[in-house]
Design a protein around this motif. Structure first.
Motif, mmCIF file in Angstrom:
data_model
loop_
_atom_site.group_PDB
_atom_site.id
_atom_site.type_symbol
_atom_site.label_atom_id
_atom_site.label_comp_id
_atom_site.label_asym_id
_atom_site.label_seq_id
_atom_site.Cartn_x
_atom_site.Cartn_y
_atom_site.Cartn_z
ATOM 1 N N GLU A 1 0.721 -1.303 -0.079
ATOM 2 C CA GLU A 1 0.011 0.065 0.068
ATOM 3 C C GLU A 1 0.849 1.164 0.033
ATOM 4 O O GLU A 1 0.407 2.284 -0.447
ATOM 5 C CB GLU A 1 -0.769 -0.057 1.220
ATOM 6 C CG GLU A 1 -1.947 -1.185 1.210
ATOM 7 C CD GLU A 1 -2.613 -1.357 2.507
ATOM 8 O OE1 GLU A 1 -2.478 -0.320 3.555
ATOM 9 O OE2 GLU A 1 -3.448 -2.068 2.767
ATOM 10 N N ILE A 2 2.118 1.197 0.792
ATOM 11 C CA ILE A 2 2.888 2.320 0.783
ATOM 12 C C ILE A 2 4.452 2.043 0.677
ATOM 13 O O ILE A 2 4.671 0.956 1.441
ATOM 14 C CB ILE A 2 2.624 3.207 2.263
ATOM 15 C CG1 ILE A 2 1.260 3.653 2.104
ATOM 16 C CG2 ILE A 2 3.723 4.297 2.400
ATOM 17 C CD1 ILE A 2 0.972 4.396 3.388
ATOM 18 N N LEU A 3 5.054 2.591 -0.175
ATOM 19 C CA LEU A 3 6.323 2.364 -0.480
ATOM 20 C C LEU A 3 7.117 3.920 0.127
ATOM 21 O O LEU A 3 6.651 4.816 -0.210
ATOM 22 C CB LEU A 3 6.923 2.072 -1.638
ATOM 23 C CG LEU A 3 6.575 0.608 -2.143
ATOM 24 C CD1 LEU A 3 6.985 0.563 -3.626
ATOM 25 C CD2 LEU A 3 6.894 -0.436 -1.264
ATOM 26 N N TYR A 4 8.317 3.826 0.953
ATOM 27 C CA TYR A 4 8.859 4.798 1.089
ATOM 28 C C TYR A 4 10.470 4.821 0.938
ATOM 29 O O TYR A 4 10.954 3.787 1.122
ATOM 30 C CB TYR A 4 8.428 5.487 2.700
ATOM 31 C CG TYR A 4 8.846 4.603 3.644
ATOM 32 C CD1 TYR A 4 10.237 4.741 4.458
ATOM 33 C CD2 TYR A 4 8.020 3.689 4.396
ATOM 34 C CE1 TYR A 4 10.628 3.935 5.420
ATOM 35 C CE2 TYR A 4 8.440 2.916 5.203
ATOM 36 C CZ TYR A 4 9.785 2.905 5.637
ATOM 37 O OH TYR A 4 10.174 1.987 6.899
ATOM 38 N N ARG A 5 11.177 5.903 0.959
ATOM 39 C CA ARG A 5 12.552 5.821 0.837
ATOM 40 C C ARG A 5 13.011 7.238 1.529
ATOM 41 O O ARG A 5 12.586 8.255 0.838
ATOM 42 C CB ARG A 5 13.272 5.527 -0.505
ATOM 43 C CG ARG A 5 14.840 5.682 -0.339
ATOM 44 C CD ARG A 5 15.562 5.457 -1.658
ATOM 45 N NE ARG A 5 15.389 3.896 -1.789
ATOM 46 C CZ ARG A 5 16.314 3.186 -1.380
ATOM 47 N NH1 ARG A 5 17.277 3.383 -0.479
ATOM 48 N NH2 ARG A 5 15.968 1.843 -1.665
ATOM 49 N N VAL A 6 13.575 7.340 2.544
ATOM 50 C CA VAL A 6 14.086 8.552 2.875
ATOM 51 C C VAL A 6 15.691 8.295 3.319
ATOM 52 O O VAL A 6 16.250 7.611 4.171
ATOM 53 C CB VAL A 6 13.526 8.802 4.502
ATOM 54 C CG1 VAL A 6 14.156 10.082 5.279
ATOM 55 C CG2 VAL A 6 12.229 9.021 4.451
ATOM 56 N N HIS A 7 16.205 8.976 2.260
ATOM 57 C CA HIS A 7 17.766 8.574 1.913
ATOM 58 C C HIS A 7 17.894 7.188 1.818
ATOM 59 O O HIS A 7 17.450 6.511 1.209
ATOM 60 C CB HIS A 7 18.632 9.377 3.199
ATOM 61 C CG HIS A 7 18.681 10.817 3.050
ATOM 62 N ND1 HIS A 7 17.863 11.631 3.561
ATOM 63 C CD2 HIS A 7 19.670 11.460 2.725
ATOM 64 C CE1 HIS A 7 18.017 12.727 3.256
ATOM 65 N NE2 HIS A 7 19.237 12.945 2.744
ATOM 66 N N ASP A 8 18.786 6.348 2.906
ATOM 67 C CA ASP A 8 18.900 4.809 2.815
ATOM 68 C C ASP A 8 17.887 4.334 3.731
ATOM 69 O O ASP A 8 17.779 2.954 3.680
ATOM 70 C CB ASP A 8 20.231 4.597 3.449
ATOM 71 C CG ASP A 8 21.340 5.393 2.402
ATOM 72 O OD1 ASP A 8 21.039 5.464 1.159
ATOM 73 O OD2 ASP A 8 22.393 5.758 3.014
ATOM 74 N N THR A 9 16.900 4.683 4.305
ATOM 75 C CA THR A 9 16.116 3.945 4.879
ATOM 76 C C THR A 9 14.662 3.785 4.225
ATOM 77 O O THR A 9 13.925 4.737 3.465
ATOM 78 C CB THR A 9 15.463 4.756 6.298
ATOM 79 O OG1 THR A 9 16.747 5.109 6.954
ATOM 80 C CG2 THR A 9 14.533 3.971 7.149
ATOM 81 N N THR A 10 14.360 2.569 3.897
ATOM 82 C CA THR A 10 13.105 2.129 2.891
ATOM 83 C C THR A 10 12.448 0.992 3.224
ATOM 84 O O THR A 10 13.053 0.074 4.194
ATOM 85 C CB THR A 10 13.868 2.146 1.408
ATOM 86 O OG1 THR A 10 12.572 1.772 0.568
ATOM 87 C CG2 THR A 10 14.603 1.065 1.349
ATOM 88 N N ASN A 11 11.333 0.801 2.915
ATOM 89 C CA ASN A 11 10.762 -0.654 3.105
ATOM 90 C C ASN A 11 10.579 -1.155 1.707
ATOM 91 O O ASN A 11 9.630 -2.037 1.620
ATOM 92 C CB ASN A 11 9.181 -0.403 3.652
ATOM 93 C CG ASN A 11 8.232 0.255 2.991
ATOM 94 O OD1 ASN A 11 8.475 1.283 1.967
ATOM 95 N ND2 ASN A 11 6.965 0.304 3.244
ATOM 96 N N ALA A 12 11.190 -0.689 0.594
ATOM 97 C CA ALA A 12 10.750 -1.067 -0.830
ATOM 98 C C ALA A 12 12.000 -2.217 -0.949
ATOM 99 O O ALA A 12 13.144 -2.260 -0.590
ATOM 100 C CB ALA A 12 11.134 0.087 -1.820
ATOM 101 N N PRO A 13 11.497 -3.314 -1.698
ATOM 102 C CA PRO A 13 12.563 -4.336 -2.275
ATOM 103 C C PRO A 13 13.404 -3.818 -3.027
ATOM 104 O O PRO A 13 13.269 -2.680 -3.712
ATOM 105 C CB PRO A 13 11.524 -5.348 -2.947
ATOM 106 C CG PRO A 13 10.397 -4.586 -3.305
ATOM 107 C CD PRO A 13 10.129 -3.259 -2.012
#
Length: 322
Positions: free
Chosen positions: A43-55
């Motif tokens: 439902e939600i993908l995020y990337r904040v600099h090197d922090t992410t929940n994306a594959p």
């Protein structure tokens, strides 16, 4: 969730060092707040600099955007409305934004994976952000902001020198830095401009753009984690995407743009239990039915011209790939 509940919950989670994701719309009417552990990547993908929940993403193919911009006479009408308020003294900087319909050969999820930016956020089937602009960072009892104002095509002869010497760009940037310094002074002490008007490159499929930023830093109280929500909401909406003076300029924006911005030009970010990092939601594609609209804008001052501002909002319709 209303903004009062958002603020109170953010304060509580900050006090308890609970990692969370937050998303606040420009009008502060539909804020989102969730524990990082509860964010569903479908439902939600995020990337904040090197922090992410994306594959991990694979592939590096290009992205084709076919632009269908607002006709220039329609933009000029909006510009002249803003300029009238500037001439009357209601505002000395107003950020005017418009929508450009685009056709893409990729889905929003594909573009999330292929684009490169400091801050990326995908809310499935609704909108995508790939923003270069930092809103605030909080680390080691200090708050940092990096207002970004001033854009030029890097292919222009002596582009960096031209951009840094442009009177209109100087006036716009000085105004925003002063606004951000005043904003931070509401929540921090010893606020200073530690870097002023440095230039960064942003590469797009068609050109390289130069953008100008500054760094503003202040000291927070020792118990700042107990007040993360209060600090964030006090600073909204972001000065770089509204204008100055902020209250009256927000009235002008509502009058001229004639629609809510929603999550466009809002802010999003994460708190990792210790530090907070957030970005302004510019470089924004939203889905409406089966159509896509790219939102872009620029700061209007007394030195602005309608032709150059119109070209700037078109130039800002791009996907950063490197």
């Amino acid at each position: 969730m209303n903004i009062a509940t958002f603020t109170e919950t953010m304060n509580q989670w900050g006090r308890n060092k609970v990692p969370f994701l937050f998303v606040v719309d420009f009008e502060m009417q539909r804020p989102l707040l969730m524990r990082l552990a509860d964010v569903n990547p479908s439902e939600i993908l995020y990337r904040v600099h090197d922090t992410t929940n994306a594959p991990p993403a694979h592939g590096s193919e290009g992205i084709v955007l076919k632009k269908m911009p607002l006709p220039e006479p329609d933009y000029r009408k909006k510009f002249e409305q803003v300029y009238g308020h500037l001439a009357y003294g209601d505002s000395f900087l107003t950020n005017l934004t418009v929508k450009t319909e685009v056709r893409m050969d990729h889905s929003l999820r594909d573009v999330f994976h292929l684009s490169h930016a400091r801050y990326k956020l995908l809310v499935e089937d609704q909108f995508l952000v790939f923003s270069p602009e930092i809103f605030v960072r909080i680390k080691d009892q200090k708050i940092y902001s990096f207002p970004m104002k001033g854009t030029l095509d890097a292919s222009v002869p002596n582009a960096k020198e031209t951009l840094l010497a442009d009177p209109k760009e100087i006036a716009e940037h000085v105004t925003i830095v002063d606004l951000i310094r005043n904003d931070l002074s509401q929540v921090a002490s010893s606020v200073n401009v530690t870097r002023f008007r440095y230039v960064e490159e942003i590469r797009t499929p068609s050109k390289t753009l130069l953008q100008v930023s500054s760094e503003v830093v202040g000291d927070l109280a020792p118990d700042y984690r107990h007040h993360l929500g209060d600090i964030l909401v006090r600073l909204l909406p972001a000065g770089s995407v509204s204008g100055a003076p902020k209250p009256k300029t927000l009235e002008i924006i509502r009058e001229v743009e004639q629609e809510r911005r929603g999550f466009y030009t809002g802010v999003f970010g994460i708190f990792d239990g210790t530090n907070l990092d957030s970005g302004v939601m510019i470089r924004f594609i939203e889905k409406q039915g089966d159509r896509y609209f790219y939102r872009s804008g620029g700061g209007i001052t007394a030195q602005s011209s309608a032709a150059s501002e119109y070209q700037e909002v078109i130039d800002k319709v791009y996907v950063p790939l490197t």
